[in-house]
Design a protein around this motif. Structure first.
Motif, mmCIF file in Angstrom:
data_model
loop_
_atom_site.group_PDB
_atom_site.id
_atom_site.type_symbol
_atom_site.label_atom_id
_atom_site.label_comp_id
_atom_site.label_asym_id
_atom_site.label_seq_id
_atom_site.Cartn_x
_atom_site.Cartn_y
_atom_site.Cartn_z
ATOM 1 N N LYS A 1 -0.198 -8.021 1.591
ATOM 2 C CA LYS A 1 -1.384 -8.570 0.925
ATOM 3 C C LYS A 1 -1.945 -7.503 -0.011
ATOM 4 O O LYS A 1 -2.019 -6.332 0.348
ATOM 5 C CB LYS A 1 -2.426 -8.965 1.982
ATOM 6 C CG LYS A 1 -3.768 -9.375 1.419
ATOM 7 C CD LYS A 1 -4.757 -9.634 2.549
ATOM 8 C CE LYS A 1 -6.164 -9.795 1.993
ATOM 9 N NZ LYS A 1 -7.155 -9.867 3.051
ATOM 10 N N ASN A 2 -2.347 -7.890 -1.221
ATOM 11 C CA ASN A 2 -2.912 -6.936 -2.169
ATOM 12 C C ASN A 2 -4.245 -6.424 -1.634
ATOM 13 O O ASN A 2 -5.092 -7.207 -1.202
ATOM 14 C CB ASN A 2 -3.095 -7.565 -3.554
ATOM 15 C CG ASN A 2 -3.387 -6.509 -4.595
ATOM 16 O OD1 ASN A 2 -4.470 -5.938 -4.627
ATOM 17 N ND2 ASN A 2 -2.418 -6.240 -5.445
ATOM 18 N N LEU A 3 -4.416 -5.111 -1.668
ATOM 19 C CA LEU A 3 -5.622 -4.474 -1.131
ATOM 20 C C LEU A 3 -6.574 -3.975 -2.209
ATOM 21 O O LEU A 3 -7.593 -3.367 -1.879
ATOM 22 C CB LEU A 3 -5.236 -3.304 -0.215
ATOM 23 C CG LEU A 3 -4.432 -3.666 1.037
ATOM 24 C CD1 LEU A 3 -4.008 -2.407 1.777
ATOM 25 C CD2 LEU A 3 -5.230 -4.589 1.942
ATOM 26 N N ALA A 4 -6.263 -4.188 -3.473
ATOM 27 C CA ALA A 4 -7.140 -3.714 -4.550
ATOM 28 C C ALA A 4 -8.519 -4.336 -4.382
ATOM 29 O O ALA A 4 -8.664 -5.554 -4.324
ATOM 30 C CB ALA A 4 -6.548 -4.063 -5.906
ATOM 31 N N GLY A 5 -9.539 -3.511 -4.252
ATOM 32 C CA GLY A 5 -10.916 -3.971 -4.089
ATOM 33 C C GLY A 5 -11.228 -4.459 -2.682
ATOM 34 O O GLY A 5 -12.332 -4.954 -2.441
ATOM 35 N N GLN A 6 -10.298 -4.346 -1.755
ATOM 36 C CA GLN A 6 -10.490 -4.822 -0.374
ATOM 37 C C GLN A 6 -10.657 -3.641 0.573
ATOM 38 O O GLN A 6 -10.261 -2.519 0.275
ATOM 39 C CB GLN A 6 -9.266 -5.642 0.074
ATOM 40 C CG GLN A 6 -8.886 -6.779 -0.841
ATOM 41 C CD GLN A 6 -9.948 -7.850 -0.896
ATOM 42 O OE1 GLN A 6 -10.478 -8.267 0.126
ATOM 43 N NE2 GLN A 6 -10.292 -8.296 -2.091
ATOM 44 N N LYS A 7 -11.229 -3.939 1.753
ATOM 45 C CA LYS A 7 -11.308 -2.924 2.801
ATOM 46 C C LYS A 7 -9.912 -2.739 3.389
ATOM 47 O O LYS A 7 -9.160 -3.702 3.531
ATOM 48 C CB LYS A 7 -12.285 -3.367 3.900
ATOM 49 C CG LYS A 7 -13.738 -3.272 3.477
ATOM 50 C CD LYS A 7 -14.680 -3.723 4.578
ATOM 51 C CE LYS A 7 -14.566 -2.811 5.767
ATOM 52 N NZ LYS A 7 -15.504 -3.175 6.844
ATOM 53 N N PHE A 8 -9.597 -1.508 3.721
ATOM 54 C CA PHE A 8 -8.303 -1.241 4.344
ATOM 55 C C PHE A 8 -8.445 -0.027 5.242
ATOM 56 O O PHE A 8 -9.428 0.716 5.183
ATOM 57 C CB PHE A 8 -7.215 -1.011 3.288
ATOM 58 C CG PHE A 8 -7.409 0.234 2.460
ATOM 59 C CD1 PHE A 8 -6.822 1.436 2.831
ATOM 60 C CD2 PHE A 8 -8.192 0.209 1.304
ATOM 61 C CE1 PHE A 8 -7.009 2.586 2.065
ATOM 62 C CE2 PHE A 8 -8.383 1.352 0.551
ATOM 63 C CZ PHE A 8 -7.796 2.541 0.925
ATOM 64 N N LYS A 9 -7.470 0.169 6.099
ATOM 65 C CA LYS A 9 -7.430 1.334 6.979
ATOM 66 C C LYS A 9 -6.074 2.000 6.814
ATOM 67 O O LYS A 9 -5.091 1.364 6.420
ATOM 68 C CB LYS A 9 -7.659 0.907 8.429
ATOM 69 C CG LYS A 9 -9.054 0.371 8.660
ATOM 70 C CD LYS A 9 -9.318 0.130 10.104
ATOM 71 C CE LYS A 9 -10.765 -0.348 10.249
ATOM 72 N NZ LYS A 9 -11.108 -0.623 11.616
ATOM 73 N N ARG A 10 -6.066 3.291 7.157
ATOM 74 C CA ARG A 10 -4.828 4.055 7.020
ATOM 75 C C ARG A 10 -4.321 4.473 8.389
ATOM 76 O O ARG A 10 -5.085 4.706 9.315
ATOM 77 C CB ARG A 10 -5.079 5.307 6.175
ATOM 78 C CG ARG A 10 -5.421 4.962 4.744
ATOM 79 C CD ARG A 10 -5.764 6.167 3.944
ATOM 80 N NE ARG A 10 -4.572 6.948 3.646
ATOM 81 C CZ ARG A 10 -4.590 8.078 2.955
ATOM 82 N NH1 ARG A 10 -5.720 8.549 2.481
ATOM 83 N NH2 ARG A 10 -3.485 8.724 2.719
ATOM 84 N N ASN A 11 -3.001 4.596 8.453
ATOM 85 C CA ASN A 11 -2.375 5.105 9.664
ATOM 86 C C ASN A 11 -1.077 5.777 9.252
ATOM 87 O O ASN A 11 -0.206 5.143 8.643
ATOM 88 C CB ASN A 11 -2.106 3.958 10.650
ATOM 89 C CG ASN A 11 -1.689 4.473 12.012
ATOM 90 O OD1 ASN A 11 -0.740 5.235 12.133
ATOM 91 N ND2 ASN A 11 -2.421 4.060 13.030
ATOM 92 N N LYS A 12 -0.972 7.049 9.549
ATOM 93 C CA LYS A 12 0.219 7.841 9.244
ATOM 94 C C LYS A 12 0.646 7.716 7.782
ATOM 95 O O LYS A 12 1.807 7.510 7.461
ATOM 96 C CB LYS A 12 1.374 7.463 10.171
ATOM 97 C CG LYS A 12 1.072 7.784 11.616
ATOM 98 C CD LYS A 12 2.213 7.432 12.518
ATOM 99 C CE LYS A 12 1.817 7.719 13.963
ATOM 100 N NZ LYS A 12 2.772 7.195 14.911
#
Length: 192
Positions: A167-178
């Motif tokens: 899913k495109n994350l531009a302008g969306q909330k996201f989380k990072r892992n590794k």
């Protein structure tokens, strides 16, 4: 070396009575024609090279004195050259400093002055998309800060996607892992 000939030595000006060498349209006593750099005589049949300054040189010293040095291998260049980045190159040594591909269609100057192919030039500038792996040449991009001492990762806007569901994350909330980005839903499902 040629046979007996009466003449005058081009070095000392004295008469030659015996074996002699011919070079530069003159005759020389065999031990009077020597390399201007190393002093080697040419009595063993070594080729005599005339320098641009009119002096005699052995082949190695002629190359070192009058030929440009290759920016790739450091050896003198006799023949075809490529002049780029304020250096001279053997054509076969004008290669990308990273992937070693021959640079025949064009090149880019790297941040350290080295020749690079297009892909490695943009990588040197940290402008390779973390999604598609292609250069970011124009338009907007998203920069993901590098973790720890890692390098920032940049993305074309359309390639900044969830590492799992895409899913495109531009302008969306996201989380990072590794080092990877995930939408909230995938991060919750995979890691929490």
């Amino acid at each position: 070396m040629e046979g007996y000939q009466e003449g005058t030595c081009g070095s000392c000006g004295e008469q030659i009575l015996g074996e002699y060498l011919s070079a530069f349209g003159m005759q020389w006593h065999v031990d009077h024609l020597v390399c201007n750099v190393c002093g080697k005589d040419f009595s063993d049949g070594t080729q005599v090279c005339e320098g641009q300054d009119g002096f005699a040189y052995c082949p190695d010293d002629w190359k070192k004195t009058f030929c440009p040095t290759c920016g790739g291998c450091g050896q003198p260049i006799v023949g075809q050259t490529i002049n780029a980045l304020n250096r001279t190159w053997h054509p076969e040594h004008f290669i990308c400093a990273v992937c070693k591909v021959k640079l025949t269609q064009g090149f880019f100057a790297g941040s350290k002055g080295q020749p690079l192919c297009e892909v490695h030039y943009y990588d040197d500038l940290n402008l390779i998309c973390g999604g598609c792996g292609k250069p970011i040449i124009a338009g907007k991009c998203i920069t993901l800060k590098g973790e720890g001492t890692g390098r920032d990762v940049k993305f074309h806007v359309e390639h900044f996607t969830c590492s799992y569901c895409k899913k495109n994350l531009a302008g969306q909330k996201f989380k990072r892992n590794k080092g990877k980005q995930y939408c909230d839903k995938c991060h919750l499902t995979l890691f929490e």
